[in-house]
Design an enzyme around this catalytic site. Structure first.
Site, PDB file in Angstrom:
ATOM      1  N   ILE A  19      79.284  24.239  43.105  1.00 49.17           N
ATOM      2  CA  ILE A  19      79.726  24.201  41.708  1.00 49.17           C
ATOM      3  C   ILE A  19      81.006  25.043  41.562  1.00 49.17           C
ATOM      4  CG2 ILE A  19      79.122  24.957  39.377  1.00 49.17           C
ATOM      5  CD1 ILE A  19      76.222  24.106  39.991  1.00 49.17           C
ATOM      6  N   ASP A  63      79.249  40.571  49.753  1.00 45.38           N
ATOM      7  CA  ASP A  63      77.811  40.341  49.629  1.00 45.38           C
ATOM      8  C   ASP A  63      77.401  41.057  48.350  1.00 45.38           C
ATOM      9  OD1 ASP A  63      75.069  40.429  49.667  1.00 45.38           O
ATOM     10  OD2 ASP A  63      74.915  40.907  51.803  1.00 45.38           O
ATOM     11  N   TYR A 154      60.808  25.686  40.869  1.00 41.34           N
ATOM     12  CA  TYR A 154      61.958  26.566  40.575  1.00 41.34           C
ATOM     13  C   TYR A 154      61.497  28.027  40.528  1.00 41.34           C
ATOM     14  CZ  TYR A 154      66.704  27.479  38.898  1.00 41.34           C
ATOM     15  OH  TYR A 154      68.000  27.914  38.779  1.00 41.34           O
ATOM     16  N   LYS A 161      66.919  33.496  36.323  1.00 44.00           N
ATOM     17  CA  LYS A 161      67.908  32.891  35.409  1.00 44.00           C
ATOM     18  C   LYS A 161      67.673  33.360  33.972  1.00 44.00           C
ATOM     19  CE  LYS A 161      70.376  30.365  38.276  1.00 44.00           C
ATOM     20  NZ  LYS A 161      71.663  30.913  38.753  1.00 44.00           N
ATOM     21  N   LEU A 193      74.183  23.121  48.463  1.00 45.00           N
ATOM     22  CA  LEU A 193      73.462  23.885  49.486  1.00 45.00           C
ATOM     23  C   LEU A 193      72.310  24.671  48.860  1.00 45.00           C
ATOM     24  CD1 LEU A 193      73.901  24.373  52.522  1.00 45.00           C
ATOM     25  CD2 LEU A 193      75.204  26.432  51.902  1.00 45.00           C
TER      26      LEU A 193
HETATM   27  P1  NAD Z   1      76.002  26.801  46.549  1.00 46.14           P
HETATM   28  O1  NAD Z   1      75.034  27.017  47.659  1.00 46.14           O
HETATM   29  O2  NAD Z   1      77.166  25.959  46.823  1.00 46.14           O
HETATM   30  O3  NAD Z   1      76.496  28.187  45.963  1.00 46.14           O
HETATM   31  C1  NAD Z   1      75.688  29.343  45.951  1.00 46.14           C
HETATM   32  C2  NAD Z   1      76.579  30.471  46.382  1.00 46.14           C
HETATM   33  O4  NAD Z   1      75.881  31.722  46.297  1.00 46.14           O
HETATM   34  C3  NAD Z   1      77.073  30.319  47.827  1.00 46.14           C
HETATM   35  O5  NAD Z   1      78.482  30.339  47.865  1.00 46.14           O
HETATM   36  C4  NAD Z   1      76.520  31.558  48.517  1.00 46.14           C
HETATM   37  O6  NAD Z   1      77.390  32.068  49.491  1.00 46.14           O
HETATM   38  C5  NAD Z   1      76.414  32.512  47.340  1.00 46.14           C
HETATM   39  N1  NAD Z   1      75.551  33.661  47.630  1.00 46.14           N
HETATM   40  C6  NAD Z   1      74.220  33.651  47.937  1.00 46.14           C
HETATM   41  N2  NAD Z   1      73.825  34.910  48.205  1.00 46.14           N
HETATM   42  C7  NAD Z   1      74.925  35.705  48.056  1.00 46.14           C
HETATM   43  C8  NAD Z   1      75.164  37.105  48.235  1.00 46.14           C
HETATM   44  N3  NAD Z   1      74.200  37.954  48.605  1.00 46.14           N
HETATM   45  N4  NAD Z   1      76.425  37.567  48.009  1.00 46.14           N
HETATM   46  C9  NAD Z   1      77.426  36.739  47.651  1.00 46.14           C
HETATM   47  N5  NAD Z   1      77.263  35.411  47.486  1.00 46.14           N
HETATM   48  C10 NAD Z   1      76.024  34.914  47.710  1.00 46.14           C
HETATM   49  O7  NAD Z   1      75.109  26.184  45.352  1.00 46.14           O
HETATM   50  P2  NAD Z   1      75.463  25.899  43.815  1.00 46.14           P
HETATM   51  O8  NAD Z   1      74.436  24.935  43.378  1.00 46.14           O
HETATM   52  O9  NAD Z   1      76.904  25.590  43.663  1.00 46.14           O
HETATM   53  O10 NAD Z   1      75.104  27.285  43.126  1.00 46.14           O
HETATM   54  C11 NAD Z   1      76.024  27.999  42.328  1.00 46.14           C
HETATM   55  C12 NAD Z   1      75.331  28.526  41.077  1.00 46.14           C
HETATM   56  O11 NAD Z   1      74.979  27.428  40.240  1.00 46.14           O
HETATM   57  C13 NAD Z   1      74.041  29.294  41.330  1.00 46.14           C
HETATM   58  O12 NAD Z   1      73.956  30.373  40.418  1.00 46.14           O
HETATM   59  C14 NAD Z   1      72.977  28.267  41.002  1.00 46.14           C
HETATM   60  O13 NAD Z   1      71.734  28.839  40.656  1.00 46.14           O
HETATM   61  C15 NAD Z   1      73.637  27.591  39.834  1.00 46.14           C
HETATM   62  N6  NAD Z   1      73.108  26.288  39.427  1.00 46.14           N
HETATM   63  C16 NAD Z   1      72.957  25.301  40.332  1.00 46.14           C
HETATM   64  C17 NAD Z   1      72.449  24.070  39.937  1.00 46.14           C
HETATM   65  C18 NAD Z   1      72.249  22.962  40.941  1.00 46.14           C
HETATM   66  O14 NAD Z   1      71.460  22.048  40.638  1.00 46.14           O
HETATM   67  N7  NAD Z   1      72.925  22.951  42.061  1.00 46.14           N
HETATM   68  C19 NAD Z   1      72.110  23.846  38.584  1.00 46.14           C
HETATM   69  C20 NAD Z   1      72.298  24.873  37.676  1.00 46.14           C
HETATM   70  C21 NAD Z   1      72.794  26.098  38.110  1.00 46.14           C
END
Ligand code: NAD
Length: 254
Positions: A19, A63, A154, A161, A193
């Site tokens: 995202i 991190d 979830y 969240k 991912l």
């Molecule tokens: P993504 O896996 O592409 O991104 C998640 C990111 O979190 C990754 O870049 C990862 O490196 C980072 N991360 C995890 N642990 C970390 C740490 N300790 N330090 C720094 N970075 C860390 O997946 P995404 O779906 O793009 O997720 C991004 C956000 O969107 C998240 O907050 C997720 O909960 C939220 N979200 C996702 C969805 C969905 O359906 N994919 C829906 C609503 C909200």
């Protein structure tokens, strides 16, 4: 262009399905300058080419579980840019075992981990970057409807969240006097991912499409466009808000 002259630090790109990638692409199109964090060396190899592709200025390791990393990130951004206008938190993590089965089985450590990475990190980053944020700046994080209603599997992430969304409101109050806004975007399910760690995620996707008024999943481009609006001066009176980008899913009961 909506974001001409604005500088944005993006936390949470893992690959071009993230995202945060959709958000960064929209920011780039709207004229923002970009920099990117990455988690560890394996993601550095993925994030650096993305930074290059999107014409970003620099990348840095972070991190968010580490206070030192958070402090160092703010120092790096201060050294390179001085001030900035947009902070994007698109980060979440929970143990895979805690994203399936019964919520009641969540361990103390699993609960702490999900809360730390997925909720507290917004507070830690906001505090570290506060001195660098220009008046009119915008902090944006990503959330999901599982904070409000039970979504099978979830589990602990829904609790994290809920804490994240409450943190947005308290941070908005703290930052308001400095004319800095804090908002969340609640996106519909997207195959990324992070989403692949959630048990039976494909089923959440199909149920979602069947019930959402728009009858389809949402895209990272659509989330990116909303983030560009929230980060822009057009959203100057919006703070402490959770904006749904979910095709209307949460508005429907039956
Ligand atoms: P993504 O896996 O592409 O991104 C998640 C990111 O979190 C990754 O870049 C990862 O490196 C980072 N991360 C995890 N642990 C970390 C740490 N300790 N330090 C720094 N970075 C860390 O997946 P995404 O779906 O793009 O997720 C991004 C956000 O969107 C998240 O907050 C997720 O909960 C939220 N979200 C996702 C969805 C969905 O359906 N994919 C829906 C609503 C909200």
């Amino acid at each position: 262009m909506l974001l001409e002259g604005k500088k944005a630090a993006i936390f949470g790109v893992a690959n071009n399905r993230s995202i945060a990638y959709g958000i960064a692409s929209a920011f780039k199109r709207e004229g923002a300058q970009l920099c990117f964090s990455y988690l560890g060396d394996s993601l550095k190899k993925r994030v650096e080419p993305i930074c290059e592709e999107l014409g970003g200025d620099f990348t840095f390791p972070c991190d968010v579980a580490s206070d030192d990393d958070i402090t160092r990130s703010a120092e790096i951004v201060a050294e390179k840019w001085g001030k900035l206008d947009i902070l994007v938190h698109s980060v979440a993590f929970a143990n895979r075992d805690d994203l399936k089965g019964r919520f009641i089985d969540t361990s103390r450590d699993g609960f702490k981990l999900a809360m730390d990475i997925s909720a507290y990190s917004l507070v830690g980053l906001a505090r570290a970057f506060a001195p660098l944020l220009n008046p009119g700046a915008s902090i944006i994080c990503m959330t999901y409807y599982g904070s409000q209603k039970v979504i099978t599997n979830y589990n602990v992430m829904g609790v994290a969240k809920a804490a994240l969304e409450a943190s947005v409101r308290y941070l908005a109050k703290d930052f308001g006097p400095a004319n800095i806004r804090v908002n969340a975007i609640s996106a519909g399910p997207i195959r990324t991912l992070a989403a692949s760690g959630i048990g039976d995620f494909h089923q959440i996707g199909s149920l979602f499409s069947a019930r959402a008024p728009l009858g389809r999943l949402v895209t990272i481009e659509e989330v990116g466009n909303t983030a560009a609006f929230l980060a822009s001066d057009h959203a100057s009176a919006i703070t402490g808000e959770c904006l749904f980008v979910d095709g209307g899913f949460q508005s429907v009961a039956l």
